[in-house]
Each structure stands twice: as C-alpha cells, then as structure tokens.
Design a protein around this motif. Sequence first.
Motif, PDB file in Angstrom:
ATOM      1  N   GLU A  50       0.832  -1.186   0.000  1.00  0.00           N
ATOM      2  CA  GLU A  50       0.000   0.000   0.000  1.00  0.00           C
ATOM      3  C   GLU A  50       0.877   1.250   0.000  1.00  0.00           C
ATOM      4  OE1 GLU A  50      -2.743  -0.152   3.213  1.00  0.00           O
ATOM      5  OE2 GLU A  50      -3.429  -2.188   2.765  1.00  0.00           O
ATOM      6  N   GLU A  89       4.341   0.641   1.722  1.00  0.00           N
ATOM      7  CA  GLU A  89       4.247  -0.035   2.998  1.00  0.00           C
ATOM      8  C   GLU A  89       3.824  -1.482   2.726  1.00  0.00           C
ATOM      9  OE1 GLU A  89       2.913   3.916   5.584  1.00  0.00           O
ATOM     10  OE2 GLU A  89       1.548   2.197   5.436  1.00  0.00           O
ATOM     11  N   VAL A 106       2.231  -4.933   3.982  1.00  0.00           N
ATOM     12  CA  VAL A 106       1.271  -5.416   4.971  1.00  0.00           C
ATOM     13  C   VAL A 106       1.228  -6.934   4.902  1.00  0.00           C
ATOM     14  CG1 VAL A 106      -1.121  -5.343   5.767  1.00  0.00           C
ATOM     15  CG2 VAL A 106      -0.091  -3.319   4.711  1.00  0.00           C
ATOM     16  N   GLU A 134      -1.077  -9.409  12.714  1.00  0.00           N
ATOM     17  CA  GLU A 134      -0.881  -8.632  11.504  1.00  0.00           C
ATOM     18  C   GLU A 134       0.301  -7.684  11.671  1.00  0.00           C
ATOM     19  OE1 GLU A 134      -5.634  -8.555  10.301  1.00  0.00           O
ATOM     20  OE2 GLU A 134      -4.548  -6.673  10.593  1.00  0.00           O
ATOM     21  N   ARG A 147       2.555  -4.341   9.662  1.00  0.00           N
ATOM     22  CA  ARG A 147       2.714  -3.346   8.605  1.00  0.00           C
ATOM     23  C   ARG A 147       4.120  -2.776   8.722  1.00  0.00           C
ATOM     24  NH1 ARG A 147      -0.442   0.333   5.261  1.00  0.00           N
ATOM     25  NH2 ARG A 147      -2.306  -0.789   5.960  1.00  0.00           N
ATOM     26  N   ILE A 193       6.914  -0.072   7.528  1.00  0.00           N
ATOM     27  CA  ILE A 193       7.044   1.288   7.003  1.00  0.00           C
ATOM     28  C   ILE A 193       8.529   1.592   6.863  1.00  0.00           C
ATOM     29  CG2 ILE A 193       6.467   3.714   7.384  1.00  0.00           C
ATOM     30  CD1 ILE A 193       4.276   2.674   9.343  1.00  0.00           C
ATOM     31  N   THR A 249       2.746  -3.962  14.835  1.00  0.00           N
ATOM     32  CA  THR A 249       2.325  -5.346  15.038  1.00  0.00           C
ATOM     33  C   THR A 249       1.136  -5.371  15.980  1.00  0.00           C
ATOM     34  OG1 THR A 249       4.656  -5.995  14.872  1.00  0.00           O
ATOM     35  CG2 THR A 249       3.109  -7.656  15.673  1.00  0.00           C
ATOM     36  N   VAL A 284      -3.943  -3.283  11.719  1.00  0.00           N
ATOM     37  CA  VAL A 284      -2.950  -2.593  10.889  1.00  0.00           C
ATOM     38  C   VAL A 284      -3.564  -2.026   9.611  1.00  0.00           C
ATOM     39  CG1 VAL A 284      -1.045  -3.967  11.797  1.00  0.00           C
ATOM     40  CG2 VAL A 284      -2.213  -4.715   9.716  1.00  0.00           C
ATOM     41  N   ALA A 341      -4.936   0.880   7.158  1.00  0.00           N
ATOM     42  CA  ALA A 341      -4.276   2.156   6.858  1.00  0.00           C
ATOM     43  C   ALA A 341      -4.715   3.272   7.785  1.00  0.00           C
ATOM     44  CB  ALA A 341      -4.539   2.540   5.403  1.00  0.00           C
ATOM     45  N   VAL A 362      -1.550   2.143  13.270  1.00  0.00           N
ATOM     46  CA  VAL A 362      -0.767   2.587  12.118  1.00  0.00           C
ATOM     47  C   VAL A 362      -0.558   4.098  12.161  1.00  0.00           C
ATOM     48  CG1 VAL A 362      -0.759   2.773   9.600  1.00  0.00           C
ATOM     49  CG2 VAL A 362      -1.420   0.630  10.696  1.00  0.00           C
TER      50      VAL A 362
END
Length: 289
Positions: A142, A149, A151, A158, A160, A162, A176, A182, A184, A189
């Motif tokens: 994403e 990012e 995911v 989950e 993400r 960055i 996490t 996670v 957007a 996040v």
Amino acid sequence: MFGRKKRDTTETAEAEARSSALDAEADEDLGADGADDSVDVADGTADPDSGPWSIEDREGEREEIAQGRLDLGSVLLPLPAGGQLQVEMTQQGTPQAVHIVTQHGRITVAAFAAPKSPGQWREVATELADTLRRDNASVSVESGPFGREVVGLTAGGELRFIGVDGYRWMIRGVATGPAGSVGADSPLVQQARAVVAGTIVDRGSDPHPVRTPLPVTLPQALAQQLAAAQQQQAAQQAAAQQAAAQQAAQQQAGQQQAGSPHPAPEPGEDPSAGGTRRGPSGSAMQQLG
C-alpha cells in the motif's frame, strides 16, 4: 534477512524482477483512483522538512534535540501517549531492539546503515514481501506518507512495515497487532507513522556494512531500571529453584522414612512383649555395661 549479500548477475536480475513485480502489485493494490501524486510508491525517501531527519539537519545541542524523545543512540524516538517500553536483549546482554507497546499494539523502529543513494528500502520491501509469502502470510503493498508499505496478515497477528531512506541510513518501522489492527487508518498505524515521522537518526561517522543495524544504547536511567529488574528476576528465579530443591529433598526424606524396615528383634526377645529387650546375657543396657 539483513545480512550483507554478494550478488552475481543472475541474483541481481532476479532481485530487479521481484522489485518490478512488487511495483506492479503496488499499482494494482492502489488502483488508478487510489494513487497519491505527492507520494512515490517506489521511493520512500525522507523529506528533510517533515522528518524523519538526520541529526545533522537539526539545530541545537543533543540535549535540546532529544527533548521529548527517547534517546537510543542511533535513533531518537518520540513516544506516543501511554506508550510503554519493552527492551529486547541479545545473549550477550546488550540491547537489540526497543519496542513501544501501546493499547492498540506494538511499534518498533530501527535504523540500518545504507548507501548514500536511496533505494535500500525498495529492496528490503521486496524481500519482506517474499519472506511473508513463504510463511504463508497474505501480503499486500500500500501507499503511505513515506511511500510503499508492506502489509502481512498471518494467523498469529498482523504486521505493517514502514520504510524510509535517508542519507546513509534507512529506517524500518513495524506495527504489530491482532487481527484488524494494521489497517491504513487504524490507530496503531497512525501512531506508528507519527513515531517514524518524528524520529531523528544519528548515523555517526563509523563505517558500517550496508544493512547492518545501527547500535542501540539505553539512557542511563532506563539501563539502571532494566538492570534492577534483571537482578530482581534472577533473585526470584534463584529463590524458586532453592525452594524447589528443598521441597524435593523433603519429599525424598519422607519416602525413605516411610519405606525403612522395622529393626529386627534381639535374639531371645519376644516380639509381642513390651518393656526392655532382653537376651541370653541380660538386657541391652546390661550388655553395653
């Protein structure tokens, strides 16, 4: 994953192919209407005006720069409200990572050595996606404020990732949490992006191989608290082991006492008779006398 690698022509071509595939996947995930013209999905380069920053780009003494941030040597992190610290140590007893635990999940920000030109996060993001897929995770790419990012959705939680490229450094932030945490626009996040945006990197002048994690040092007060906690934990473990050993010894002594045979009667003694034992030469006391 972050070790230094030697690549031949074939490996380089495969890496470029994977990166191109990731670019295509990012474009597909974003869609024609979801792309942000102000964000380069394949870049993720630090904006010197908005952060994260190199410490050389900030004015003032280190104490002033670090005000309101947690100074970990290579990174100076802003802490979200209510965030608690969780320190991960190596087997040698040195800090390896510092996690920020919030009510929504965990945030981890680390800095790595990188070449002068940006582009390391692009390679790392490709490798992260490949690794997550090998672990049977559902992976998507994403666009975020800093670029791409990654995911990953797994059965256990989950994640993400960055990433931001700076001058001779790269930041990798990880959010996490449990299922659904996670997204957007999720609070976790948003907090993770804010921490990354407010981070200051102290790359230092020492040479570091590319992708090597920059060293983490704990503030003196935090190091003392950690040492005291470790000592208390060690004392509790020693006391528990000592108590377990004493209990085992008592159980063993009880078993031995319960299983010991009764003494055999003296020669000539009537086992059913009470009183002092007597033999052919008199009582036991008389024999001793």
